[in-house]
Write an enzyme that holds these catalytic residues in place. Structure first.
Site, short mmCIF file in Angstrom:
data_model
loop_
_atom_site.label_atom_id
_atom_site.label_comp_id
_atom_site.label_asym_id
_atom_site.label_seq_id
_atom_site.Cartn_x
_atom_site.Cartn_y
_atom_site.Cartn_z
N ASP A 1 23.40 1.25 -15.12
CA ASP A 1 24.19 2.31 -14.51
C ASP A 1 24.04 3.63 -15.23
OD1 ASP A 1 25.47 1.04 -16.60
OD2 ASP A 1 27.36 0.70 -15.54
N HIS B 1 33.34 -6.01 -20.47
CA HIS B 1 34.74 -5.55 -20.42
C HIS B 1 35.74 -6.70 -20.58
CE1 HIS B 1 33.61 -1.53 -19.41
NE2 HIS B 1 33.09 -1.85 -18.24
N HIS C 1 29.41 2.33 -19.43
CA HIS C 1 30.81 2.20 -19.85
C HIS C 1 30.91 1.50 -21.20
CE1 HIS C 1 30.71 2.17 -15.37
NE2 HIS C 1 31.69 3.04 -15.53
#
Length: 351
Positions: free
Chosen positions: A247, A123, A162
């Protein structure tokens, strides 16, 4: 010992608070597993700190100076990302740990590697820490391969829950580094729509596969084998990097996916097959997310078995015996837009 592993208890020094899900316990559980019950023989790769020159391939100087200035202090960077007193040296060690793994693959010391580092990185933007990330480990490693090792084409495969907005932005206008991401949508950080396909020279080299919650082993394997593998065969990478987020495991507190340890092994084996085709097997994975400690441990164990043994459970074994895995009915609908987009550049079978 053809597989290298980067792990160091100094990665526990970065601490964002006792209640934070991205905790030092993530490294502790993995270090204990590798010390007490390693799934396979492996070659330990000691990490080193990344240099500021290496960081500057991806990050702006003012931002690097900002993270350096947090040393010895606690400084909130955004709503869920905090630099602690030891974040600066730990983040340098995370980026440098992956670079060491890449170097050991390139010099032939190991065939493939898994860098179990923190803080994670995908990120992190050029001038912004976010999503638990400070420096973009995978992006820095891709630049390292291009600048220091002369790689002509690097494939970055991000299977984290993500979307890796920072990695996408780093290479969005380039064709020498392809970014391919599967991620749950809608979910943080809100990026990663299929229509974002790269720009300019990079048009066609940024591939996003957003997925609804509930996807399991068969869905991810289908995407890897029927979408990613054909594209990789045409792109012909010299090296494959993977942002490996655990995740997407069943039970992860931040996620809604259902990947099992067997699924992580099969995804790794799929990447290994792609790397064998054009990159002489050169594959390095770096830890991103994964917050259920038991699922993280067992997922990493399965990845290491695949890396070291060159195999993984078959599709029927991954299903627990019986019939082979079949993707969920919704996946075909979810793949319509990505496939329509990808076919502007790449030849793909009906998926």
């Amino acid at each position: 010992m053809n597989t290298g592993v980067v792990i160091d208890r100094r990665y526990m020094d970065h601490d964002m608070g006792a209640s934070h899900v991205e905790s030092p316990d993530r490294i502790d559980v993995l270090a204990r597993m590798l010390e007490d019950d390693p799934p396979v023989p492996f070659r330990a790769i000691p990490p080193r700190p990344a240099t500021e020159e290496e960081l500057a391939w991806v990050h702006e100087k003012g931002y690097i100076d900002l993270i350096r200035s947090t040393a010895g202090r606690t400084v909130p960077m955004d709503g869920d990302t905090t630099a602690g007193p030891r974040t600066w040296p730990t983040a340098l060690l995370a980026a440098g740990g992956l670079l060491e793994a890449v170097d050991r693959i390139m010099d032939g010391s190991v065939r493939n590697a898994l860098a179990l580092v923190r803080p994670p990185g995908h990120h992190a933007e050029a001038s912004r820490a976010m999503g638990f990330c400070f420096f973009n480990n995978a992006a820095i490693a891709a630049e390292h391969l291009v600048r220091r090792h002369g790689a002509k084409r690097v494939l970055v495969v991000d299977w984290d829950l993500h979307h890796g907005n920072g990695t996408e932005h780093a290479f969005y206008e380039r064709r020498d580094v392809m970014y391919f991401s599967t991620h749950q949508a809608p979910l943080y950080p809100g990026t990663g729509a299929a229509r974002f396909f790269g720009h300019g020279e990079g048009h066609g080299y940024n591939l996003n596969v957003p997925l609804l919650a509930g996807k399991g082993d068969a869905d991810f394997l289908h995407v890897f084998e029927r979408v990613l593998a054909p594209v990789a065969a045409q792109f012909e990478p010299d090296f494959i990097l993977s942002s490996a987020g655990f995740d997407i495991a069943a039970g992860d507190p931040l996620g809604g996916m259902n990947v099992t340890p067997a699924g992580f092994g099969r995804m790794t084996a799929s990447l290994m097959a792609m790397a064998e085709r054009t990159a002489s097997g050169r594959l390095a994975l770096v830890l991103e997310g994964g917050y259920d400690l038991a699922a993280l441990r067992e997922g990493v164990r399965a990845v290491l078995r695949a890396l070291a043994n060159g195999d993984s459970p078959s599709r029927s074994e991954a299903a627990g015996g019986g019939s082979p895995l079949s993707p969920s009915p919704s996946l075909r609908v979810e793949l319509e837009e990505p496939l329509r987009t990808f076919r502007r550049k790449w030849e793909l079978p009906q998926a």
